[in-house]
Design a protein around this motif. Structure first.
Motif, PDB file in Angstrom:
ATOM      1  N   PHE A  26       0.883  -1.163   0.000  1.00  0.00           N
ATOM      2  CA  PHE A  26       0.000   0.000   0.000  1.00  0.00           C
ATOM      3  C   PHE A  26       0.921   1.214   0.000  1.00  0.00           C
ATOM      4  O   PHE A  26       1.496   1.576   1.020  1.00  0.00           O
ATOM      5  N   VAL A  27       1.097   1.806  -1.192  1.00  0.00           N
ATOM      6  CA  VAL A  27       2.046   2.904  -1.388  1.00  0.00           C
ATOM      7  C   VAL A  27       1.254   4.159  -1.744  1.00  0.00           C
ATOM      8  O   VAL A  27       0.540   4.167  -2.746  1.00  0.00           O
ATOM      9  N   VAL A  28       1.395   5.194  -0.924  1.00  0.00           N
ATOM     10  CA  VAL A  28       0.688   6.449  -1.155  1.00  0.00           C
ATOM     11  C   VAL A  28       1.716   7.562  -1.314  1.00  0.00           C
ATOM     12  O   VAL A  28       2.654   7.665  -0.529  1.00  0.00           O
ATOM     13  N   ASN A  29       1.531   8.397  -2.336  1.00  0.00           N
ATOM     14  CA  ASN A  29       2.458   9.505  -2.558  1.00  0.00           C
ATOM     15  C   ASN A  29       2.022  10.745  -1.769  1.00  0.00           C
ATOM     16  O   ASN A  29       0.990  10.731  -1.081  1.00  0.00           O
ATOM     17  N   ASP A  30       2.795  11.810  -1.879  1.00  0.00           N
ATOM     18  CA  ASP A  30       2.509  13.037  -1.128  1.00  0.00           C
ATOM     19  C   ASP A  30       1.165  13.663  -1.498  1.00  0.00           C
ATOM     20  O   ASP A  30       0.587  14.403  -0.702  1.00  0.00           O
ATOM     21  N   ALA A  31       0.665  13.376  -2.687  1.00  0.00           N
ATOM     22  CA  ALA A  31      -0.637  13.907  -3.120  1.00  0.00           C
ATOM     23  C   ALA A  31      -1.808  13.059  -2.626  1.00  0.00           C
ATOM     24  O   ALA A  31      -2.962  13.381  -2.876  1.00  0.00           O
ATOM     25  N   GLY A  32      -1.507  11.948  -1.950  1.00  0.00           N
ATOM     26  CA  GLY A  32      -2.560  11.079  -1.434  1.00  0.00           C
ATOM     27  C   GLY A  32      -3.035  10.018  -2.403  1.00  0.00           C
ATOM     28  O   GLY A  32      -4.005   9.309  -2.135  1.00  0.00           O
ATOM     29  N   ALA A  33      -2.377   9.886  -3.556  1.00  0.00           N
ATOM     30  CA  ALA A  33      -2.751   8.871  -4.551  1.00  0.00           C
ATOM     31  C   ALA A  33      -2.034   7.561  -4.230  1.00  0.00           C
ATOM     32  O   ALA A  33      -0.902   7.551  -3.729  1.00  0.00           O
ATOM     33  N   VAL A  34      -2.691   6.453  -4.532  1.00  0.00           N
ATOM     34  CA  VAL A  34      -2.151   5.125  -4.245  1.00  0.00           C
ATOM     35  C   VAL A  34      -1.582   4.510  -5.529  1.00  0.00           C
ATOM     36  O   VAL A  34      -2.141   4.688  -6.616  1.00  0.00           O
ATOM     37  N   LEU A  35      -0.460   3.812  -5.390  1.00  0.00           N
ATOM     38  CA  LEU A  35       0.193   3.166  -6.525  1.00  0.00           C
ATOM     39  C   LEU A  35      -0.561   1.886  -6.873  1.00  0.00           C
ATOM     40  O   LEU A  35      -0.709   0.995  -6.032  1.00  0.00           O
ATOM     41  N   MET A  36      -1.048   1.806  -8.117  1.00  0.00           N
ATOM     42  CA  MET A  36      -1.824   0.650  -8.565  1.00  0.00           C
ATOM     43  C   MET A  36      -1.298   0.174  -9.911  1.00  0.00           C
ATOM     44  O   MET A  36      -0.730   0.953 -10.675  1.00  0.00           O
ATOM     45  N   GLU A  37      -1.515  -1.097 -10.175  1.00  0.00           N
ATOM     46  CA  GLU A  37      -1.156  -1.669 -11.470  1.00  0.00           C
ATOM     47  C   GLU A  37      -2.313  -2.488 -11.997  1.00  0.00           C
ATOM     48  O   GLU A  37      -3.043  -3.116 -11.233  1.00  0.00           O
ATOM     49  N   ARG A  38      -2.490  -2.444 -13.301  1.00  0.00           N
ATOM     50  CA  ARG A  38      -3.451  -3.351 -13.931  1.00  0.00           C
ATOM     51  C   ARG A  38      -2.644  -4.580 -14.302  1.00  0.00           C
ATOM     52  O   ARG A  38      -1.725  -4.531 -15.118  1.00  0.00           O
ATOM     53  N   ARG A  39      -2.978  -5.689 -13.668  1.00  0.00           N
ATOM     54  CA  ARG A  39      -2.198  -6.923 -13.733  1.00  0.00           C
ATOM     55  C   ARG A  39      -2.301  -7.592 -15.101  1.00  0.00           C
ATOM     56  O   ARG A  39      -3.366  -7.646 -15.686  1.00  0.00           O
ATOM     57  N   SER A  40      -1.186  -8.139 -15.551  1.00  0.00           N
ATOM     58  CA  SER A  40      -1.197  -8.821 -16.847  1.00  0.00           C
ATOM     59  C   SER A  40      -1.752 -10.240 -16.743  1.00  0.00           C
ATOM     60  O   SER A  40      -2.137 -10.814 -17.752  1.00  0.00           O
ATOM     61  N   ASP A  41      -1.838 -10.796 -15.528  1.00  0.00           N
ATOM     62  CA  ASP A  41      -2.328 -12.178 -15.406  1.00  0.00           C
ATOM     63  C   ASP A  41      -3.843 -12.288 -15.327  1.00  0.00           C
ATOM     64  O   ASP A  41      -4.397 -13.355 -15.551  1.00  0.00           O
ATOM     65  N   ASN A  42      -4.534 -11.175 -15.014  1.00  0.00           N
ATOM     66  CA  ASN A  42      -5.998 -11.249 -14.986  1.00  0.00           C
ATOM     67  C   ASN A  42      -6.688  -9.964 -15.458  1.00  0.00           C
ATOM     68  O   ASN A  42      -7.906  -9.903 -15.488  1.00  0.00           O
ATOM     69  N   GLY A  43      -5.911  -8.924 -15.786  1.00  0.00           N
ATOM     70  CA  GLY A  43      -6.475  -7.693 -16.308  1.00  0.00           C
ATOM     71  C   GLY A  43      -7.109  -6.780 -15.282  1.00  0.00           C
ATOM     72  O   GLY A  43      -7.607  -5.714 -15.622  1.00  0.00           O
ATOM     73  N   ARG A  44      -7.083  -7.173 -14.017  1.00  0.00           N
ATOM     74  CA  ARG A  44      -7.706  -6.373 -12.966  1.00  0.00           C
ATOM     75  C   ARG A  44      -6.667  -5.496 -12.277  1.00  0.00           C
ATOM     76  O   ARG A  44      -5.470  -5.769 -12.333  1.00  0.00           O
ATOM     77  N   TRP A  45      -7.135  -4.481 -11.581  1.00  0.00           N
ATOM     78  CA  TRP A  45      -6.257  -3.578 -10.851  1.00  0.00           C
ATOM     79  C   TRP A  45      -5.887  -4.174  -9.501  1.00  0.00           C
ATOM     80  O   TRP A  45      -6.700  -4.847  -8.862  1.00  0.00           O
ATOM     81  N   GLY A  46      -4.666  -3.926  -9.090  1.00  0.00           N
ATOM     82  CA  GLY A  46      -4.207  -4.398  -7.800  1.00  0.00           C
ATOM     83  C   GLY A  46      -3.033  -3.575  -7.313  1.00  0.00           C
ATOM     84  O   GLY A  46      -2.497  -2.732  -8.026  1.00  0.00           O
ATOM     85  N   MET A  47      -2.650  -3.842  -6.082  1.00  0.00           N
ATOM     86  CA  MET A  47      -1.454  -3.231  -5.534  1.00  0.00           C
ATOM     87  C   MET A  47      -0.273  -4.100  -5.927  1.00  0.00           C
ATOM     88  O   MET A  47      -0.412  -5.310  -6.085  1.00  0.00           O
TER      89      MET A  47
END
Length: 157
Positions: A26-47
């Motif tokens: 759970f990675v949050v930057n100074d602007a309060g946004a969270v680091l997310m990736e759309r996974r290549s193994d299922n196409g869904r978003w995750g941390m």
């Protein structure tokens, strides 16, 4: 695209045949946004996250996985929670069916730049106001909710 299928309290889910220590960040930057990736193994978003390798400590796993999957370098600063719900199993294309055992760590970005990897289709900083609109698994959503709660006591479930 799918090389994995997640099951949540599904009576038709295959029986688990492994448990593997894994992490999410759970990675949050100074602007309060969270680091997310759309996974290549299922196409869904995750941390970003993955499994611990022999010879590394668990914080090192977090740092390695985030860097590999997103290009961002992080420092682990806390624990969001420990998630071990036996009702969540993940079936992989190779026949492994893994029962969830995931430690979700709080981390802060300290360097790097966003890069897409073979494990991600897209990587970005997501404002909290947009998180609810992303396609993600219920367990990812739960980890995000716990992370945003900012409790000093980790969730254990």
């Amino acid at each position: 695209m799918s090389r994995r299928t997640d099951y949540f309290n599904d009576p038709s889910a295959p029986k688990a045949n492994s448990i593997v220590p894994a992490v999410t960040a759970f990675v949050v930057n100074d602007a309060g946004a969270v680091l997310m990736e759309r996974r290549s193994d299922n196409g869904r978003w995750g941390m970003p996250g993955g499994v611990q390798e022999i010879g590394e400590n668990i914080a090192g796993t977090v740092v390695r996985e985030v860097r590999e999957e997103t290009g961002i370098t992080v420092e682990v600063i806390g624990l969001v929670g420990i998630f071990t719900d036996p009702g969540h199993v993940i079936a992989f294309a190779d026949g492994e069916v893994r029962q969830e055992f995931s430690l979700c760590f709080r981390a802060r970005p300290v360097g790097g730049k966003i890069e897409v990897s073979s494990e991600s289709l897209e990587v970005r900083w997501v404002p909290r106001s947009e998180v609810d609109y992303l396609d993600m698994s219920p367990t990812t959503r739960r980890r995000l909710e716990e992370g945003f709660r900012e409790s000093p006591v980790p969730r254990i479930s």
